[in-house]
Scaffold this motif. Structure first.
Motif, PDB file in Angstrom:
ATOM      1  N   GLY A   1     -15.598 -31.023 -16.434  1.00  0.00           N
ATOM      2  CA  GLY A   1     -16.694 -31.978 -16.403  1.00  0.00           C
ATOM      3  C   GLY A   1     -16.622 -32.869 -15.182  1.00  0.00           C
ATOM      4  N   LEU A   2     -17.324 -33.993 -15.228  1.00  0.00           N
ATOM      5  CA  LEU A   2     -17.302 -34.968 -14.144  1.00  0.00           C
ATOM      6  C   LEU A   2     -16.298 -36.064 -14.493  1.00  0.00           C
ATOM      7  CD1 LEU A   2     -20.294 -33.726 -13.831  1.00  0.00           C
ATOM      8  CD2 LEU A   2     -20.740 -35.803 -12.557  1.00  0.00           C
ATOM      9  N   ARG A   3     -15.472 -36.418 -13.536  1.00  0.00           N
ATOM     10  CA  ARG A   3     -14.500 -37.490 -13.736  1.00  0.00           C
ATOM     11  C   ARG A   3     -14.746 -38.597 -12.720  1.00  0.00           C
ATOM     12  NH1 ARG A   3      -8.806 -34.684 -13.521  1.00  0.00           N
ATOM     13  NH2 ARG A   3      -9.879 -33.418 -11.945  1.00  0.00           N
TER      14      ARG A   3
ATOM     15  N   ASP B   1     -28.122 -51.632 -19.446  1.00  0.00           N
ATOM     16  CA  ASP B   1     -27.684 -50.573 -20.357  1.00  0.00           C
ATOM     17  C   ASP B   1     -28.787 -49.563 -20.638  1.00  0.00           C
ATOM     18  OD1 ASP B   1     -25.775 -52.963 -22.245  1.00  0.00           O
ATOM     19  OD2 ASP B   1     -25.189 -51.702 -20.551  1.00  0.00           O
ATOM     20  N   GLU B   2     -30.028 -49.891 -20.219  1.00  0.00           N
ATOM     21  CA  GLU B   2     -31.105 -48.938 -20.504  1.00  0.00           C
ATOM     22  C   GLU B   2     -31.458 -48.081 -19.304  1.00  0.00           C
ATOM     23  OE1 GLU B   2     -32.148 -52.481 -21.025  1.00  0.00           O
ATOM     24  OE2 GLU B   2     -33.976 -52.687 -19.855  1.00  0.00           O
TER      25      GLU B   2
ATOM     26  N   GLN C   1     -26.322 -40.532 -22.534  1.00  0.00           N
ATOM     27  CA  GLN C   1     -27.329 -39.845 -21.748  1.00  0.00           C
ATOM     28  C   GLN C   1     -27.081 -38.348 -21.778  1.00  0.00           C
ATOM     29  OE1 GLN C   1     -28.210 -41.609 -17.842  1.00  0.00           O
ATOM     30  NE2 GLN C   1     -26.834 -43.281 -18.371  1.00  0.00           N
TER      31      GLN C   1
ATOM     32  N   ASN D   1     -24.676 -46.814 -24.140  1.00  0.00           N
ATOM     33  CA  ASN D   1     -25.723 -45.810 -24.246  1.00  0.00           C
ATOM     34  C   ASN D   1     -25.127 -44.421 -24.134  1.00  0.00           C
ATOM     35  OD1 ASN D   1     -25.699 -44.856 -21.451  1.00  0.00           O
ATOM     36  ND2 ASN D   1     -26.804 -46.708 -20.874  1.00  0.00           N
TER      37      ASN D   1
ATOM     38  N   GLN E   1     -30.178 -45.731 -26.062  1.00  0.00           N
ATOM     39  CA  GLN E   1     -29.381 -46.950 -26.097  1.00  0.00           C
ATOM     40  C   GLN E   1     -28.603 -47.012 -27.408  1.00  0.00           C
ATOM     41  OE1 GLN E   1     -31.424 -50.566 -24.723  1.00  0.00           O
ATOM     42  NE2 GLN E   1     -33.133 -49.227 -24.171  1.00  0.00           N
TER      43      GLN E   1
ATOM     44  N   LYS F   1     -21.627 -44.315 -21.999  1.00  0.00           N
ATOM     45  CA  LYS F   1     -21.356 -45.452 -21.127  1.00  0.00           C
ATOM     46  C   LYS F   1     -20.547 -46.503 -21.871  1.00  0.00           C
ATOM     47  CE  LYS F   1     -23.425 -49.104 -18.380  1.00  0.00           C
ATOM     48  NZ  LYS F   1     -24.653 -49.826 -17.996  1.00  0.00           N
TER      49      LYS F   1
ATOM     50  N   THR G   1     -30.807 -45.217 -16.381  1.00  0.00           N
ATOM     51  CA  THR G   1     -30.063 -43.993 -16.156  1.00  0.00           C
ATOM     52  C   THR G   1     -29.443 -43.970 -14.781  1.00  0.00           C
ATOM     53  OG1 THR G   1     -30.210 -41.599 -16.307  1.00  0.00           O
ATOM     54  CG2 THR G   1     -32.009 -42.724 -15.184  1.00  0.00           C
ATOM     55  N   GLN G   2     -28.486 -43.078 -14.595  1.00  0.00           N
ATOM     56  CA  GLN G   2     -27.896 -42.853 -13.289  1.00  0.00           C
ATOM     57  C   GLN G   2     -28.698 -41.798 -12.535  1.00  0.00           C
ATOM     58  OE1 GLN G   2     -23.429 -43.280 -12.699  1.00  0.00           O
ATOM     59  NE2 GLN G   2     -23.560 -42.162 -14.614  1.00  0.00           N
TER      60      GLN G   2
ATOM     61  N   LEU H   1     -25.142 -31.606 -19.870  1.00  0.00           N
ATOM     62  CA  LEU H   1     -24.001 -32.501 -20.029  1.00  0.00           C
ATOM     63  C   LEU H   1     -24.423 -33.784 -20.736  1.00  0.00           C
ATOM     64  CD1 LEU H   1     -23.746 -31.435 -16.662  1.00  0.00           C
ATOM     65  CD2 LEU H   1     -21.439 -32.043 -17.326  1.00  0.00           C
TER      66      LEU H   1
ATOM     67  N   PHE I   1     -18.001 -38.254 -19.148  1.00  0.00           N
ATOM     68  CA  PHE I   1     -18.806 -37.050 -19.329  1.00  0.00           C
ATOM     69  C   PHE I   1     -18.096 -36.028 -20.198  1.00  0.00           C
ATOM     70  CE2 PHE I   1     -22.513 -37.040 -16.507  1.00  0.00           C
ATOM     71  CZ  PHE I   1     -22.301 -38.212 -15.814  1.00  0.00           C
TER      72      PHE I   1
ATOM     73  N   PHE J   1     -27.897 -34.947 -19.497  1.00  0.00           N
ATOM     74  CA  PHE J   1     -28.266 -34.513 -18.159  1.00  0.00           C
ATOM     75  C   PHE J   1     -28.395 -33.001 -18.124  1.00  0.00           C
ATOM     76  CE2 PHE J   1     -27.556 -38.388 -15.679  1.00  0.00           C
ATOM     77  CZ  PHE J   1     -26.710 -39.121 -16.501  1.00  0.00           C
TER      78      PHE J   1
ATOM     79  N   PHE K   1     -28.293 -39.098  -9.426  1.00  0.00           N
ATOM     80  CA  PHE K   1     -27.216 -38.422  -8.731  1.00  0.00           C
ATOM     81  C   PHE K   1     -27.675 -37.865  -7.395  1.00  0.00           C
ATOM     82  CE2 PHE K   1     -23.443 -38.015 -11.402  1.00  0.00           C
ATOM     83  CZ  PHE K   1     -23.908 -38.580 -12.576  1.00  0.00           C
TER      84      PHE K   1
ATOM     85  N   GLU L   1     -11.226 -43.040 -13.546  1.00  0.00           N
ATOM     86  CA  GLU L   1     -10.177 -42.247 -14.210  1.00  0.00           C
ATOM     87  C   GLU L   1      -9.169 -41.645 -13.245  1.00  0.00           C
ATOM     88  OE1 GLU L   1     -11.681 -39.434 -17.471  1.00  0.00           O
ATOM     89  OE2 GLU L   1     -13.455 -39.745 -16.213  1.00  0.00           O
TER      90      GLU L   1
ATOM     91  N   TYR M   1     -17.899 -39.360  -8.462  1.00  0.00           N
ATOM     92  CA  TYR M   1     -17.295 -38.459  -9.415  1.00  0.00           C
ATOM     93  C   TYR M   1     -16.803 -37.221  -8.674  1.00  0.00           C
ATOM     94  CZ  TYR M   1     -19.973 -41.036 -12.982  1.00  0.00           C
ATOM     95  OH  TYR M   1     -20.507 -42.001 -13.795  1.00  0.00           O
TER      96      TYR M   1
ATOM     97  N   SER N   1     -31.270 -36.586 -15.031  1.00  0.00           N
ATOM     98  CA  SER N   1     -31.292 -37.208 -16.350  1.00  0.00           C
ATOM     99  C   SER N   1     -32.442 -36.667 -17.193  1.00  0.00           C
ATOM    100  CB  SER N   1     -31.448 -38.719 -16.209  1.00  0.00           C
ATOM    101  OG  SER N   1     -31.522 -39.324 -17.481  1.00  0.00           O
TER     102      SER N   1
ATOM    103  N   LEU O   1     -32.096 -40.805 -22.307  1.00  0.00           N
ATOM    104  CA  LEU O   1     -31.109 -41.863 -22.485  1.00  0.00           C
ATOM    105  C   LEU O   1     -31.364 -42.527 -23.820  1.00  0.00           C
ATOM    106  CD1 LEU O   1     -29.915 -44.529 -19.973  1.00  0.00           C
ATOM    107  CD2 LEU O   1     -30.792 -45.247 -22.199  1.00  0.00           C
TER     108      LEU O   1
END
Lengths: 113, 110
Positions: free
Chosen positions: A42-44, A98-99, B34, B32, B51, B93, A101-102, B89, B100, B36, A104, A59, A35, B46, B49
């Motif tokens: 924001g973050l892109r 999908d559950e 999230q 989902n 779902q 997803k 988190t990311q 933020l 974001f 942050f 960073f 993006e 990103y 994070s 989250l």
């Protein structure tokens, strides 16, 4: 367990120079992404990867290249730096579920003169 | 195209107040959402989250809700503290892509 690491922390380039921002993760995550964060925007998402050998555009992909030869590493290459690429760059990783988190990295602050 | 908006952009409150941060999104087809936290000069951490099948998640003094049909999420912070000062933020997803919002900059005054 270092999580997501990024190098360098700071970089100054001249217009037209090329460079590679490094990103590595030690969590065996399939998904990795880059990103850029600019004030007020924001973050892109620039590029992302769902596994070794697989990458796709986000993006704002123009001017950037990525590759994913290993699960751990996801470098971002600036081909010919422009002042518009001055930004803070973040790398993130996660599983593809999908559950999940990311996570960073701490970011790389890039200035292009 | 998915768009994510956060209101307000900045917020300043006295210590101890309960507060609500808002996040809205235009496409309800999300996997989902999230929330942050970002401290100045740092990466993102994070917080919660949710779902797509869930309505809310709680962690300590934080509670996040999700209403997919109306395209809204809220982050509730109870009994705010100066240590909560940061930018918050939200991100939604889609298929392999996270979008974001621009964030809410929170300052909690001692």
């Amino acid at each position: 367990n270092a999580g997501v690491t990024q190098t360098p922390k700071f970089q100054v380039l001249k217009t037209g120079q090329s460079m590679t921002l490094q990103c590595a993760q030690d969590m065996n995550h399939e998904y990795m992404s880059w990103y850029r964060q600019d004030p007020g925007m924001g973050l892109r998402l620039i590029h992302y990867s769902v596994g070794a050998g697989i990458t796709d555009q986000g993006e704002v992909p123009n001017g950037y290249n990525v590759s994913r030869s290993t699960t751990e590493d996801f470098p971002l290459r600036l081909l010919s730096a422009a002042p518009s690429q001055t930004s803070v760059y973040f790398c993130a990783s996660s599983t593809t579920g999908d559950e999940d988190t990311q996570y960073f990295g701490p970011g790389t602050r890039l200035t292009v003169l | 195209k998915q768009e994510v908006t956060q209101i307000p952009a900045a917020l300043s409150v006295p210590e101890g107040e309960n507060l609500v941060l808002n996040c809205s999104f235009t496409d309800s087809a999300i996997y989902n959402l999230q929330w942050f936290r970002q401290d100045p000069g740092k990466g993102l951490t994070s917080l919660l989250l949710i779902q797509s099948s869930q309505r809310e998640q709680t962690s300590g003094r934080l509670n996040a809700s999700l209403d997919k049909s109306s395209g809204r999420s809220t982050l509730y912070i109870a009994a705010s503290q100066p240590g909560d000062s940061a930018t918050y933020l939200c991100a939604v997803k889609g298929t392999y892509k996270y979008i974001f919002g621009t964030g809410t900059r929170l300052k909690v005054l001692a």
